[in-house]
Design a protein around this motif. Sequence first.
Motif, mmCIF file in Angstrom:
data_model
loop_
_atom_site.group_PDB
_atom_site.id
_atom_site.type_symbol
_atom_site.label_atom_id
_atom_site.label_comp_id
_atom_site.label_asym_id
_atom_site.label_seq_id
_atom_site.Cartn_x
_atom_site.Cartn_y
_atom_site.Cartn_z
ATOM 1 N N PRO A 1 0.829 -1.205 0.000
ATOM 2 C CA PRO A 1 0.000 0.000 0.000
ATOM 3 C C PRO A 1 0.867 1.260 0.000
ATOM 4 O O PRO A 1 1.882 1.323 0.690
ATOM 5 N N PHE A 2 0.446 2.233 -0.789
ATOM 6 C CA PHE A 2 1.173 3.497 -0.900
ATOM 7 C C PHE A 2 0.225 4.647 -0.585
ATOM 8 O O PHE A 2 -0.774 4.854 -1.276
ATOM 9 N N ILE A 3 0.538 5.424 0.466
ATOM 10 C CA ILE A 3 -0.262 6.569 0.878
ATOM 11 C C ILE A 3 0.343 7.838 0.288
ATOM 12 O O ILE A 3 1.437 8.254 0.672
ATOM 13 N N ASN A 4 -0.343 8.443 -0.663
ATOM 14 C CA ASN A 4 0.052 9.729 -1.223
ATOM 15 C C ASN A 4 -0.560 10.803 -0.337
ATOM 16 O O ASN A 4 -1.770 11.003 -0.330
ATOM 17 N N VAL A 5 0.273 11.508 0.439
ATOM 18 C CA VAL A 5 -0.260 12.391 1.482
ATOM 19 C C VAL A 5 -0.580 13.808 1.003
ATOM 20 O O VAL A 5 -1.314 14.530 1.683
ATOM 21 N N ASN A 6 -0.039 14.225 -0.133
ATOM 22 C CA ASN A 6 -0.164 15.644 -0.493
ATOM 23 C C ASN A 6 -0.784 15.925 -1.845
ATOM 24 O O ASN A 6 -1.476 16.924 -2.007
ATOM 25 N N PHE A 7 -0.556 15.092 -2.842
ATOM 26 C CA PHE A 7 -0.936 15.431 -4.215
ATOM 27 C C PHE A 7 -2.391 15.038 -4.457
ATOM 28 O O PHE A 7 -2.717 13.846 -4.446
ATOM 29 N N PRO A 8 -3.298 16.013 -4.695
ATOM 30 C CA PRO A 8 -4.731 15.712 -4.806
ATOM 31 C C PRO A 8 -5.152 15.288 -6.206
ATOM 32 O O PRO A 8 -6.094 15.832 -6.793
ATOM 33 N N ASN A 9 -4.462 14.289 -6.721
ATOM 34 C CA ASN A 9 -4.704 13.869 -8.095
ATOM 35 C C ASN A 9 -4.192 12.454 -8.267
ATOM 36 O O ASN A 9 -3.295 12.013 -7.546
ATOM 37 N N ASP A 10 -4.744 11.741 -9.255
ATOM 38 C CA ASP A 10 -4.258 10.377 -9.492
ATOM 39 C C ASP A 10 -2.997 10.363 -10.334
ATOM 40 O O ASP A 10 -2.362 9.313 -10.492
ATOM 41 N N GLY A 11 -2.609 11.512 -10.903
ATOM 42 C CA GLY A 11 -1.384 11.593 -11.684
ATOM 43 C C GLY A 11 -1.366 10.679 -12.895
ATOM 44 O O GLY A 11 -0.297 10.327 -13.391
ATOM 45 N N GLY A 12 -2.550 10.286 -13.379
ATOM 46 C CA GLY A 12 -2.626 9.373 -14.511
ATOM 47 C C GLY A 12 -2.497 7.911 -14.139
ATOM 48 O O GLY A 12 -2.451 7.047 -15.012
ATOM 49 N N VAL A 13 -2.435 7.619 -12.844
ATOM 50 C CA VAL A 13 -2.329 6.224 -12.395
ATOM 51 C C VAL A 13 -3.697 5.552 -12.533
ATOM 52 O O VAL A 13 -4.725 6.104 -12.132
ATOM 53 N N THR A 14 -3.718 4.378 -13.107
ATOM 54 C CA THR A 14 -4.959 3.625 -13.260
ATOM 55 C C THR A 14 -4.777 2.196 -12.776
ATOM 56 O O THR A 14 -3.653 1.685 -12.714
ATOM 57 N N ASN A 15 -5.887 1.568 -12.426
ATOM 58 C CA ASN A 15 -5.904 0.148 -12.090
ATOM 59 C C ASN A 15 -4.885 -0.196 -11.009
ATOM 60 O O ASN A 15 -4.103 -1.128 -11.142
ATOM 61 N N ASN A 16 -4.892 0.584 -9.915
ATOM 62 C CA ASN A 16 -3.940 0.344 -8.829
ATOM 63 C C ASN A 16 -4.658 0.377 -7.485
ATOM 64 O O ASN A 16 -4.784 1.434 -6.865
ATOM 65 N N PRO A 17 -5.116 -0.775 -6.991
ATOM 66 C CA PRO A 17 -5.824 -0.829 -5.709
ATOM 67 C C PRO A 17 -4.925 -0.596 -4.501
ATOM 68 O O PRO A 17 -5.425 -0.505 -3.376
ATOM 69 N N ASP A 18 -3.602 -0.464 -4.727
ATOM 70 C CA ASP A 18 -2.674 -0.223 -3.614
ATOM 71 C C ASP A 18 -2.368 1.256 -3.403
ATOM 72 O O ASP A 18 -1.682 1.624 -2.449
ATOM 73 N N LEU A 19 -2.869 2.121 -4.301
ATOM 74 C CA LEU A 19 -2.648 3.559 -4.175
ATOM 75 C C LEU A 19 -3.772 4.197 -3.369
ATOM 76 O O LEU A 19 -4.954 3.997 -3.665
ATOM 77 N N VAL A 20 -3.408 4.991 -2.349
ATOM 78 C CA VAL A 20 -4.381 5.732 -1.547
ATOM 79 C C VAL A 20 -4.089 7.220 -1.693
ATOM 80 O O VAL A 20 -2.990 7.679 -1.376
ATOM 81 N N ILE A 21 -5.073 7.973 -2.193
ATOM 82 C CA ILE A 21 -4.951 9.426 -2.291
ATOM 83 C C ILE A 21 -5.591 10.013 -1.038
ATOM 84 O O ILE A 21 -6.812 9.984 -0.884
ATOM 85 N N LEU A 22 -4.765 10.538 -0.145
ATOM 86 C CA LEU A 22 -5.267 11.036 1.137
ATOM 87 C C LEU A 22 -5.805 12.460 1.026
ATOM 88 O O LEU A 22 -6.757 12.821 1.715
ATOM 89 N N ASN A 23 -5.183 13.258 0.168
ATOM 90 C CA ASN A 23 -5.612 14.639 -0.050
ATOM 91 C C ASN A 23 -6.656 14.631 -1.162
ATOM 92 O O ASN A 23 -6.329 14.599 -2.339
ATOM 93 N N THR A 24 -7.903 14.667 -0.774
ATOM 94 C CA THR A 24 -9.046 14.427 -1.650
ATOM 95 C C THR A 24 -8.946 15.143 -2.995
ATOM 96 O O THR A 24 -8.571 16.324 -3.069
#
Length: 407
Positions: A142-165
């Motif tokens: 699991p990867f917690i992205n704490v600051n960037f409020p965007n998926d950055g073009g990442v798709t199909n990744n259930p291990d990515l968590v975008i914390l900053n809505t």
Amino acid sequence: MGINHHMIKRYGLIFCLLLCFARVNRGLAQTPDSNRYHIAVFLPLYLDSAFDASGNYRFDQNFPKYLNPGLEFYEGMELAMDSLQKRGARVDITVYDTRNGSKSIKQMLEEPAFAKMELMIGHVTPDELRLLANASRNQQIPFINVNFPNDGGVTNNPDLVILNTTLRAHCEAIYKFIQRNWATSNILYLRKAGIQEDRLRNDFAEIEKNTASVPLHMKYINMDNGVDLAQLVPLMDSNAKTVVLVGSLDENFGKAVCAKLAPVCKTYPIKMIGMPTWDAVNDFGSPAYTDLEIYYTTPFYMNPADSLVLSIQQNYKARFFSRPSDMVYRGYETILHFGQLLESHMGMLDGTIGERKFKVFNDFDIQPVFSNRDSTGQTGHAITLQYLENKKVYYIKKVNGNVVAVY
């Protein structure tokens, strides 16, 4: 020469940076222990820029602003680690400096020590987000992205968590908020020309199209030639509420709209609703906005009366004669919340990372985001889980610069 409070804060930050330099450069890795749980934290610390080859600080008494975000998160992380240790938590952290001049992030991910990591946390740029998200998917960490409020073009990744809505989730929350409170009111959507404004307009149009409730009847108004009060007043009624939604991330445009409408808010009952960027506006307490009701959304709200918030403030003031920034709180909350969650599930967060345990400051609501779009934005593909996202946002109401309600 006397030393003022700003100098004390600066020296305190330099000392913290020195401590950080020493710890990161000796790896922070603990003695391998199968009964402990390991977190990799990626931060923009710029240690190579701040120190020379002999470990001497390069900037004398100065402290460049670009060092702040990573260091402030690190300070919050240190406080959280103290709390975890007091609770007997078996959590170890390895910090990786993403601005390391001699080692790339790719090389960091290939180090043998990284193989034992069970959780990744990062303060990232878009490129770093994609790189770390790819590593998280390949290694199922699991990867917690704490600051960037965007998926950055990442798709199909259930291990990515975008914390900053994300902005889309903010728009969904704003739309539902208006539906719950002022569905039958006069609703004006104000915007100006711009690419971001077009995206926001499209988001709201799509939300309106897919709402399960009765759609709002919003009047869309372009303010391309500046905010004209004569254009807006005829659309308002002194005997009924008018909701004004500003569809722009431009803070100056938002302030201009509010400043134009504030003088007439006693004649025409107005509810001003803005984007999450309004959280950074400090001007709303000035006379130009007197008595205007201003609302905006944020995923991170620090209740000033909270005992833990007060404790951290006192600790920080004693060390630096200053108030902690939002990033200090973010570092503290992220490490304490997910560190406890990781230990409670014995290093296995797959499927449990959204559990609402161990609240620190905010009620995270981590939900799966599904889409039929591919990485280029094309639709028509099978619906897949794209990533996980914190959907919880707080609605802040300000009047005369003061927070008078939080929903």
